[in-house]
Design a protein around this motif. Structure first.
Motif, PDB file in Angstrom:
ATOM      1  N   ILE A   1      20.901  12.286   7.753  1.00  0.00           N
ATOM      2  CA  ILE A   1      20.895  13.368   6.759  1.00  0.00           C
ATOM      3  C   ILE A   1      22.290  13.970   6.619  1.00  0.00           C
ATOM      4  O   ILE A   1      22.744  14.242   5.501  1.00  0.00           O
ATOM      5  CB  ILE A   1      19.853  14.448   7.118  1.00  0.00           C
ATOM      6  CG1 ILE A   1      18.442  13.878   7.015  1.00  0.00           C
ATOM      7  CG2 ILE A   1      19.998  15.664   6.204  1.00  0.00           C
ATOM      8  CD1 ILE A   1      17.359  14.796   7.558  1.00  0.00           C
ATOM      9  N   ALA A   2      22.998  14.159   7.727  1.00  0.00           N
ATOM     10  CA  ALA A   2      24.354  14.728   7.674  1.00  0.00           C
ATOM     11  C   ALA A   2      25.282  13.822   6.864  1.00  0.00           C
ATOM     12  O   ALA A   2      26.057  14.305   6.032  1.00  0.00           O
ATOM     13  CB  ALA A   2      24.902  14.928   9.080  1.00  0.00           C
TER      14      ALA A   2
ATOM     15  N   LEU B   1      17.815  16.937   0.278  1.00  0.00           N
ATOM     16  CA  LEU B   1      18.273  16.768   1.657  1.00  0.00           C
ATOM     17  C   LEU B   1      18.202  18.076   2.439  1.00  0.00           C
ATOM     18  O   LEU B   1      17.909  18.073   3.640  1.00  0.00           O
ATOM     19  CB  LEU B   1      19.694  16.197   1.683  1.00  0.00           C
ATOM     20  CG  LEU B   1      19.806  14.733   1.263  1.00  0.00           C
ATOM     21  CD1 LEU B   1      21.259  14.359   0.998  1.00  0.00           C
ATOM     22  CD2 LEU B   1      19.189  13.826   2.314  1.00  0.00           C
ATOM     23  N   MET B   2      18.448  19.179   1.772  1.00  0.00           N
ATOM     24  CA  MET B   2      18.324  20.474   2.441  1.00  0.00           C
ATOM     25  C   MET B   2      16.864  20.740   2.817  1.00  0.00           C
ATOM     26  O   MET B   2      16.572  21.198   3.930  1.00  0.00           O
ATOM     27  CB  MET B   2      18.900  21.579   1.548  1.00  0.00           C
ATOM     28  CG  MET B   2      20.417  21.468   1.386  1.00  0.00           C
ATOM     29  SD  MET B   2      21.085  22.472   0.055  1.00  0.00           S
ATOM     30  CE  MET B   2      21.020  24.087   0.787  1.00  0.00           C
ATOM     31  N   CYS B   3      15.938  20.422   1.912  1.00  0.00           N
ATOM     32  CA  CYS B   3      14.512  20.557   2.225  1.00  0.00           C
ATOM     33  C   CYS B   3      14.116  19.622   3.359  1.00  0.00           C
ATOM     34  O   CYS B   3      13.380  20.015   4.276  1.00  0.00           O
ATOM     35  CB  CYS B   3      13.658  20.248   0.994  1.00  0.00           C
ATOM     36  SG  CYS B   3      13.725  21.511  -0.280  1.00  0.00           S
TER      37      CYS B   3
ATOM     38  N   THR C   1      23.565  14.644  -8.104  1.00  0.00           N
ATOM     39  CA  THR C   1      24.000  15.166  -6.804  1.00  0.00           C
ATOM     40  C   THR C   1      23.310  16.477  -6.453  1.00  0.00           C
ATOM     41  O   THR C   1      22.979  16.708  -5.289  1.00  0.00           O
ATOM     42  CB  THR C   1      25.530  15.353  -6.745  1.00  0.00           C
ATOM     43  OG1 THR C   1      25.933  16.213  -7.793  1.00  0.00           O
ATOM     44  CG2 THR C   1      26.247  14.034  -6.872  1.00  0.00           C
ATOM     45  N   ALA C   2      23.077  17.324  -7.435  1.00  0.00           N
ATOM     46  CA  ALA C   2      22.423  18.606  -7.153  1.00  0.00           C
ATOM     47  C   ALA C   2      21.006  18.371  -6.643  1.00  0.00           C
ATOM     48  O   ALA C   2      20.576  18.977  -5.660  1.00  0.00           O
ATOM     49  CB  ALA C   2      22.415  19.485  -8.398  1.00  0.00           C
ATOM     50  N   VAL C   3      20.294  17.476  -7.275  1.00  0.00           N
ATOM     51  CA  VAL C   3      18.928  17.157  -6.856  1.00  0.00           C
ATOM     52  C   VAL C   3      18.939  16.542  -5.457  1.00  0.00           C
ATOM     53  O   VAL C   3      18.109  16.887  -4.612  1.00  0.00           O
ATOM     54  CB  VAL C   3      18.248  16.218  -7.880  1.00  0.00           C
ATOM     55  CG1 VAL C   3      16.918  15.708  -7.359  1.00  0.00           C
ATOM     56  CG2 VAL C   3      18.073  16.937  -9.204  1.00  0.00           C
TER      57      VAL C   3
END
Length: 184
Positions: A57-58, A82-84, A75-77
């Motif tokens: 993930i990192a 990835l944050m979720c 990229t925003a999506v």
């Protein structure tokens, strides 16, 4: 040039339409995946899987943060997803650890684990769930560090990307029409 801008807008719109089902799928998987195969019975496997997933993930966060600087579509999506996913990975770790007696007080369900993860992310505590063991405390420290380094940087990249999109300016790295000075 207008045609490519229209294609770019359509691409952005399609990417955002994918976000809701993608995040919903992540949450459904979180509540359905059998994570009990990990835990106190298999600590080496549990820590290895946890470390590998966070590393992957990192790496993906770093890639998409770089892509956000150049306003690449999607990229925003990807960053939001990835944050979720990061939140759900830490939540899964807390849920797995909670099955080891003495690690947590008050954490029994996946919803408890998700609640605790979000409280930790927000640096809040209601006192109803408390880490008692060393493994629980270690994962909390890892979450705080991971959030500080990766999620903060991802959120900063995401907001910068959204700000540039909302401003309607040209993508980073692209010269404005009639302006041969380049980005500035």
């Amino acid at each position: 040039m207008e045609e490519s801008g229209g294609r770019r807008s359509a691409s952005h719109a399609r990417a955002w339409l994918l976000l809701a089902p993608l995040v919903l799928g992540l949450f459904v998987a979180y509540f359905l995946l059998p994570v009990r195969v990990l835990g106190p019975q298999r600590p080496e496997l549990s820590w290895t899987v946890f470390g590998l997933v966070l590393t992957v993930i990192a790496v993906l966060l770093l890639k998409h943060m770089r892509d956000a600087l150049f306003d690449r579509p999607g990229t925003a999506v990807a960053l939001v997803s990835l944050m979720c996913l990061t939140v759900l990975v830490f939540s899964s770790a807390y849920f797995v650890i909670s099955h080891d007696p003495g690690e947590f007080q008050g954490l029994r369900t996946r919803l408890d684990a998700l609640y605790f993860t979000l409280l930790t992310l927000a640096t809040l505590s209601y006192g109803d769930i408390a880490p008692r063991g060393q493994s629980a405390r270690l994962v909390i420290l890892l979450q705080i560090l991971y959030t500080f380094v990766f999620l903060t940087a991802a959120a900063t990249s995401l907001t910068g990307r959204l700000r540039r999109t909302a401003a309607g300016g040209p993508p980073r790295g692209a010269a404005r029409d009639g302006d041969d000075r380049g980005p500035g």
